[in-house]
Design an enzyme around this catalytic site. Sequence first.
Site, short mmCIF file in Angstrom:
data_model
loop_
_atom_site.label_atom_id
_atom_site.label_comp_id
_atom_site.label_asym_id
_atom_site.label_seq_id
_atom_site.Cartn_x
_atom_site.Cartn_y
_atom_site.Cartn_z
N ASP A 63 3.57 -31.20 2.52
CA ASP A 63 3.84 -30.07 1.61
C ASP A 63 3.23 -30.35 0.23
O ASP A 63 2.60 -29.48 -0.38
CB ASP A 63 5.36 -29.88 1.41
CG ASP A 63 6.09 -29.51 2.70
OD1 ASP A 63 5.42 -29.17 3.68
OD2 ASP A 63 7.34 -29.59 2.70
N ASP A 75 3.43 -6.82 11.81
CA ASP A 75 4.01 -7.25 13.09
C ASP A 75 4.97 -8.41 12.85
O ASP A 75 4.78 -9.19 11.91
CB ASP A 75 2.91 -7.63 14.10
CG ASP A 75 1.97 -8.69 13.56
OD1 ASP A 75 2.41 -9.85 13.44
OD2 ASP A 75 0.80 -8.36 13.25
N GLY A 117 -1.64 -3.61 11.23
CA GLY A 117 -0.53 -3.39 10.31
C GLY A 117 0.51 -4.49 10.46
O GLY A 117 0.22 -5.58 10.94
N ASP A 170 -5.44 -8.59 8.00
CA ASP A 170 -4.55 -8.17 9.08
C ASP A 170 -4.82 -9.02 10.33
O ASP A 170 -5.97 -9.19 10.72
CB ASP A 170 -4.81 -6.68 9.38
CG ASP A 170 -3.71 -6.07 10.22
OD1 ASP A 170 -2.73 -6.77 10.54
OD2 ASP A 170 -3.84 -4.87 10.55
N SER A 208 5.65 -24.92 8.43
CA SER A 208 5.79 -25.83 7.28
C SER A 208 4.51 -25.85 6.47
O SER A 208 4.55 -26.04 5.25
CB SER A 208 5.98 -27.26 7.78
OG SER A 208 7.30 -27.55 7.98
N GLU A 234 6.73 -34.53 6.40
CA GLU A 234 6.98 -33.20 5.83
C GLU A 234 6.68 -33.18 4.33
O GLU A 234 5.96 -32.33 3.82
CB GLU A 234 8.44 -32.77 6.09
CG GLU A 234 8.80 -31.42 5.53
CD GLU A 234 8.21 -30.27 6.34
OE1 GLU A 234 8.51 -30.15 7.53
OE2 GLU A 234 7.43 -29.48 5.77
#
Length: 630
Positions: free
Chosen positions: A305, A609, A607, A588, A545, A301
């Site tokens: 990152d 969601d 749009g 989008d 992540s 992780e």
Amino acid sequence: MLTLVLLLAASTSAQTLSPSVLHAKRSHLPAGWSRVRRHAQDAVLPLRFGLTQSNVEMSTLERLLNDVSHPESVNYGKHWTPERVAEHFAPTEEAVHAVTSWIVGSGLPQERVRVSKTKGWVMVNASVAETEKLLNTQYHVYKHKSGKEHVACEAYHLPAHIVPHVALVTPSIDFNAMLAKRASDPTHKLGQPGAGVSLKVGSQISSTMNSDDLDNCDVTITPACVRALYDFRYSPVAAHKNSLGIAEYTPQAYRAADLDLFAKNFTSLGGESLVGARPVLQSIQGGVVQHINVSFEFNVESNFDLAYAMNLVTGKQHVTLYQVGDFEIGGSFNNFLDALDGSYCTFEGGDDPTTDSIYPDPLPGGYKAHDCGTVKPAYVISSSYADNEADLSPAYAIRQCAEYAKLGLMGVTVLYSSGDNGVAGNDALCLNPDGSQTEDGQRFNPLFPGTCAFVTGVGGTQINPGSKVTDPESAAELSSGGFSNYFPIPDYQKSAVAGYLKANPPPFPSAVYNATSRAFPDISSNAVNFTTTAEGIFFPVSGTSASSPVVAAMLSMINDARLAVGKGPIGFINPTIYSAAFKGAFNDITDGSNPGCGTPGFAAAKGYDPVTGLGTPNFPKLLKLWLALP
Ligand SMILES: *[C@@H]1O[C@H](CO)[C@@H](O)[C@H](O)[C@H]1NC(C)=O
Ligand SMILES: *[C@@H]1O[C@H](CO)[C@@H](O)[C@H](O)[C@H]1NC(C)=O
Ligand SMILES: *[C@@H]1O[C@H](CO)[C@@H](O)[C@H](O)[C@H]1NC(C)=O
Ligand SMILES: *[C@@H]1O[C@H](CO)[C@@H](O)[C@H](O)[C@H]1NC(C)=O
Ligand SMILES: *[C@@H]1O[C@H](CO)[C@@H](O)[C@H](O)[C@H]1NC(C)=O
């Protein structure tokens, strides 16, 4: 003297007249726990009353934040100083007085009652017998199948005149007990967000790959793919004024050799090598980049990152690593927030001992201090960790959510990964009507802090197999999204969400989600098959992540451009990104969905969601729009 007596008399009589009302109740016992016995009447409880801060009603916070964050507000960008924030939200003297005089009026000696320096907490060591009388409840000892015991009650009451002044009481119903020392278990744990979102891992990548090759982005994502997807090519010019922070929780830690391996194959913009580059460590509550436990699960992780954030902002911009928690007991989101805001912390600790780690840590080798307000927050902060909202009590989640609003007021952008199980929660758990969580539950299980209206939740997308990096992306099935069960819908997203539900009525009963609440995520970016390193080899990993640090890097570079022309940071972005002016600044996503809980989940659509939010960033458009704001 006379006045004092009269005041006391008045408050005592008010109290006897004040009916006792239910303040909090737990609906079910968490999995693995059973109630074993009444707690000993003479045992002492460290009773703590968290006082209601002033002006923290969700609607008030929203108004204050809008004032500095809505692009049409005359005060846009006029962020507050930390001092102004602390002062504005401090509990009132009236609250302190009401709670202390009620406790003393109930027969507990004045000498035992203490008020924290910041006036946030009233504390008293009281016997179980005294506490049960005070709170009209019963305390029991509960036992976990691991053998761990925990003291709690099922519900408690407060006099009606005290209710408005008290946000939470500990110990009481909260049950998010830390089951074991964090260091011995790297997997996800409540309050102490372990491997954060459960990254999904593929097999080792061995094929030779040119670091700038864009032909394989549908197979594995590299930094070059990310730059191409979002047209993100920006070299910082105001790095000395800017800041970007990535939060990680001990014992998760990056491994230098893995960062270098990544840097060797994947250069930054213009071929710049980041071999040897490291994040700047900001240790919080004894946070260490631990080298004791080295393995895929301990490192992936953080490696991931940091490798992407550092690559995307180039070597010119330092990335700050907020490493939270010592090696013995680790840390939680609250333990992190304590360091950013001294008013959230207190000299005794404002944390909930059943969920957060309590510092100073008495364990041998534990961190012997408590960092309160010691860290100036970076302008953009990314966290790739999340809890099931239902694992936290509403009071706990609401208190923490208000804290994110305060960071927003100060001009900080807070990003959280939305989660990795579609409409289900961590570990693919779904909710039952009684509030318990099981894999066969029917109700959707949203993740916090993405459900907090003052955080920007980041969902996940993917390049479809066989598609080019220039083709439209689809929603990643893993992308957590849906509706909170704790937080009402904020104004900024009302019309976007109403538009979605009207045009795309979900094919499952409305009882399985809470359509009138805060919807999440807000935005998204690629989350599938990211090339990363751990244990000295390359792996593809998938999860939101991936999305949060990538979006953080882009927003940080927008801050760079603004700082370079003498403007302030963008701060809390939600009112801006949902505003009419920013329509069209996102790619989008209209394909895919986030299945879970026995349903196909929500469908991505034109749009907004609740799978991919407004879409993925179009960096040049966002840069232009944000540069145009004051
Ligand atoms: C309660 O007792 C503990 C242990 O003796 C002590 O450290 C703490 O300061 C006490 N708290 C209050 C509010 O008196
Ligand atoms: C982490 O390292 C410590 C110290 O070597 C060890 O006791 C512990 O078992 C390790 N934890 C895991 C999960 O490997
Ligand atoms: C990394 O670079 C080496 C040397 O060029 C190459 O052999 C290897 O395939 C590359 N790995 C990846 C995952 O790109
Ligand atoms: C991710 O990688 C797996 C394993 O190589 C592959 O089957 C899948 O198609 C990839 N998914 C996407 C969306 O690229
Ligand atoms: C739905 O959300 C609201 C907050 O918007 C909350 O008050 C309510 O309890 C939630 N309902 C359920 C069934 O969780």
